[in-house]
Design a protein around this motif. Sequence first.
Motif, mmCIF file in Angstrom:
data_model
loop_
_atom_site.group_PDB
_atom_site.id
_atom_site.type_symbol
_atom_site.label_atom_id
_atom_site.label_comp_id
_atom_site.label_asym_id
_atom_site.label_seq_id
_atom_site.Cartn_x
_atom_site.Cartn_y
_atom_site.Cartn_z
ATOM 1 N N GLU A 126 21.050 -12.273 -2.502
ATOM 2 C CA GLU A 126 20.135 -13.151 -1.789
ATOM 3 C C GLU A 126 20.569 -13.388 -0.348
ATOM 4 O O GLU A 126 19.740 -13.660 0.506
ATOM 5 C CB GLU A 126 20.147 -14.520 -2.459
ATOM 6 C CG GLU A 126 19.677 -14.484 -3.859
ATOM 7 C CD GLU A 126 18.385 -15.224 -3.987
ATOM 8 O OE1 GLU A 126 18.384 -16.440 -3.764
ATOM 9 O OE2 GLU A 126 17.375 -14.582 -4.284
ATOM 10 N N ARG A 172 21.635 -3.784 -0.127
ATOM 11 C CA ARG A 172 20.628 -3.110 -0.938
ATOM 12 C C ARG A 172 21.183 -1.820 -1.544
ATOM 13 O O ARG A 172 20.940 -1.510 -2.711
ATOM 14 C CB ARG A 172 19.384 -2.833 -0.086
ATOM 15 C CG ARG A 172 18.253 -2.156 -0.816
ATOM 16 C CD ARG A 172 16.962 -2.240 -0.033
ATOM 17 N NE ARG A 172 16.309 -3.519 -0.178
ATOM 18 C CZ ARG A 172 15.493 -3.818 -1.192
ATOM 19 N NH1 ARG A 172 15.268 -2.950 -2.158
ATOM 20 N NH2 ARG A 172 14.914 -4.993 -1.257
ATOM 21 N N LYS A 200 21.450 -1.657 -5.529
ATOM 22 C CA LYS A 200 20.483 -0.749 -6.151
ATOM 23 C C LYS A 200 21.063 0.616 -6.471
ATOM 24 O O LYS A 200 20.571 1.323 -7.349
ATOM 25 C CB LYS A 200 19.295 -0.542 -5.189
ATOM 26 C CG LYS A 200 18.431 -1.770 -5.023
ATOM 27 C CD LYS A 200 17.565 -1.910 -6.236
ATOM 28 C CE LYS A 200 16.385 -2.806 -5.945
ATOM 29 N NZ LYS A 200 15.727 -3.195 -7.188
ATOM 30 N N ASP A 220 17.653 -13.615 -7.101
ATOM 31 C CA ASP A 220 16.883 -12.393 -7.271
ATOM 32 C C ASP A 220 17.800 -11.192 -7.155
ATOM 33 O O ASP A 220 17.857 -10.528 -6.127
ATOM 34 C CB ASP A 220 15.812 -12.382 -6.173
ATOM 35 C CG ASP A 220 14.871 -11.206 -6.319
ATOM 36 O OD1 ASP A 220 14.956 -10.511 -7.344
ATOM 37 O OD2 ASP A 220 14.067 -10.994 -5.406
ATOM 38 N N ASP A 244 17.677 -8.326 -8.541
ATOM 39 C CA ASP A 244 17.036 -7.018 -8.484
ATOM 40 C C ASP A 244 16.389 -6.779 -7.140
ATOM 41 O O ASP A 244 15.808 -5.729 -6.906
ATOM 42 C CB ASP A 244 15.998 -6.924 -9.598
ATOM 43 C CG ASP A 244 16.654 -7.116 -10.944
ATOM 44 O OD1 ASP A 244 17.440 -6.258 -11.317
ATOM 45 O OD2 ASP A 244 16.409 -8.137 -11.589
ATOM 46 N N MET A 245 16.484 -7.775 -6.258
ATOM 47 C CA MET A 245 15.945 -7.680 -4.911
ATOM 48 C C MET A 245 14.491 -7.238 -4.935
ATOM 49 O O MET A 245 14.085 -6.349 -4.197
ATOM 50 C CB MET A 245 16.809 -6.738 -4.069
ATOM 51 C CG MET A 245 18.242 -7.197 -4.075
ATOM 52 S SD MET A 245 19.301 -6.286 -2.965
ATOM 53 C CE MET A 245 18.921 -7.012 -1.417
ATOM 54 N N THR A 246 13.727 -7.853 -5.802
ATOM 55 C CA THR A 246 12.318 -7.517 -5.911
ATOM 56 C C THR A 246 11.532 -8.215 -4.816
ATOM 57 O O THR A 246 10.381 -7.908 -4.589
ATOM 58 C CB THR A 246 11.753 -7.992 -7.256
ATOM 59 O OG1 THR A 246 12.097 -9.379 -7.416
ATOM 60 C CG2 THR A 246 12.337 -7.220 -8.406
#
Lengths: 351, 349
Positions: free
Chosen positions: B220, B240, B244, A283, A285-287
């Motif tokens: 992950e 993150r 992102k 994952d 996009d770390m959704t």
Amino acid sequence: MSVEALSRPRPAHDGTDAPLVEIVGLGRTFDLSKRWLNRVLEGSGKVTLTAVDGVDMSIRRGETYALVGESGSGKSTIAKMVVGLLPPSAGSVRIDGVDIWKELGGAEQRQIRRRIQMIFQDPFASLNPRWRVGSIIEEPIKAFDLITDKRERENRVGELLSLVGLDPRDAGKFPHEFSGGQRQRIAIARALSSSPEFIVCDEPTSALDVSVQAQVLNLLRDLQERLGLTYLFISHNLAVVRHVANRVGVLYLGRLVEEAPARTLFSDPQHPYTKMLLDSVPDIDMTGRERTPIAGEIPNPVNPPPGCHFHPRCPLRFEPCDKVRPPLKEYGQSRAACHALEEGRVSAHRD
Amino acid sequence: MTAALSVRNLRVEIPTRRGVLTAIDDLSFDIAPGEVLGVVGESGAGKSITGSAIIGLLDPPGRVAGGEILLSGERIDNLSPSAMRQIRGKRIGMIFQDPLTSLNPLYRIGDQLTETILTHEAISAKAAAEKAERLLVEVGIPAAGTRMSSYPHQFSGGMRQRVVIALALAADPELVIADEPTTALDVSVQAQIIALIKRLCKDRGTSVMLITHDMGVIAETADRVCVLYAGRLAEIGAVRDVVKRAQHPYTHGLMAAIPSLIDDPNEKLEQIPGSMPRLGAIPAGCAFNPRCTYRFGRCMRERPGIYPVGASDASCFLHDASGEAPPAAVVRNAIDAGIDVRASEGAEP
């Protein structure tokens, strides 16, 4: 001759919309038995491995058909049979209606072979280190007697090099002078040099770094648009497949378990294996999407489970799964081979 | 709190006939106790060399030419080979890419595990065998008792990697260095192994340095991520933030180049032109400057330091509030792309 002139006009649609490649009942077994004398002395029997088992699929002109599967699923074996490198044990491969594995006359065989080319996974192994790039790229032109004049052939090589984003002067260099991504560009130029219509790409970006992978994937897409190429794209990376494919076939232990338009396969997978495979993509996009953990590993293909090959790992297995091979049936736009779907034990479509 | 591992200004050199190559240049990072630090980069970025330097297994002629490596506050880069052997396996466990080559094909799994335990712990052979079996159960090997007497070739790839993980954890190390632990495995098995490493290290409070080229695996698994380019730190920060909202143009480009399951498949992938320089030909100034869309005068002359941006650190002049300012157009493009530029805006060219 301009770069544009390299491409023949797109194959005319004669209205019939006949697929360019038609594969029917394709199968391949490998004999892994010991030698005859050992078998007699040790009392062991014949051992065969079924790498590809009754695969039916067709590829339309101008589309990218992707085959996905884990190791041992038979992806590369299918690729080799489609390009003519490995004879099938069963079934047929038809390109434009001609069975490439039927006894063809020499001229006819050459004609059909010219129209199919292949790009391999490892650009460090697929280019001869002792040949200059120019010789590597012009080899198909010479082999098929496409251009006899030496000067003209050199021009063509230069055009092919600029088509794939390299410098025409690179023709005089050796493969070791290039990086992995540049070598894969050379392999693509070689594949294009016989003006093929159909290119089989066997894991073309698996050996490359991500920033270079994007370059090669974009190049393949550009070339398809410019030259009207048809691709059979083989990969284990679902995110890559989603980016390149129009249609996707999912293989498990030599059998096609699901086939669907790419959009449908990713938004609405049918077969439990496909769902599992999609769930196992990291994952990035770390959704935080919900994912079912997957149990087990691919079984040994020499001795696959009976019935549906997937049943030992399947959360939906029930009565007939370990006895009867499920047929490939249509569910909406998809085709899938699963007893649970067939009997309506799971709803075929998401709400 | 003392960091489990602290790397300070590490420099690794490889002397060759044509001069000395710098494989790792001024690299610093910390791993807190119980933390998973991902180390990413493309091939040639120096990820594996960093791992080898920490465990003292650099292939000759490679050598640590500068800097310090501290394990729980003690220096380990200047230890003698025999002292280092006491640490390797005992305090630092290792998981390598190919499980088939990290296991001895001629020894039973149980014997390999017991040997490792006996080397590092003063317990009886019987207790060691019991511990070995417990470890196999812990890493999820079915029928662990009977599997103890199996040879590596009798296991599948995923099961073999589980055995390697059991070996790495055998002496209860403080730190595990996992070098591409899932690269040789199929995707479905990869997900299982990632989950296993994550769970075990959390349960035991082990710190992990996870080396991989796969941003997906990092996203992950890791708590923080350190991005390497040409042997230098490009960016380090919470996973993150880096995934992102990457702050270094290289990380930014890298993230955009990775196909994902949610972006629009009809859009072309963003691509970074060119490829990583070879060690012998690292450009002057910032190593990334020939491929960078935001470069300006300074990037070709000076080497950027490490500047804080938000909670991350990035090695890019866009984040240097002092010195030559980038041209206004560059600043605007970078801000449009989502980079938090800290440098003051220069004049219109």
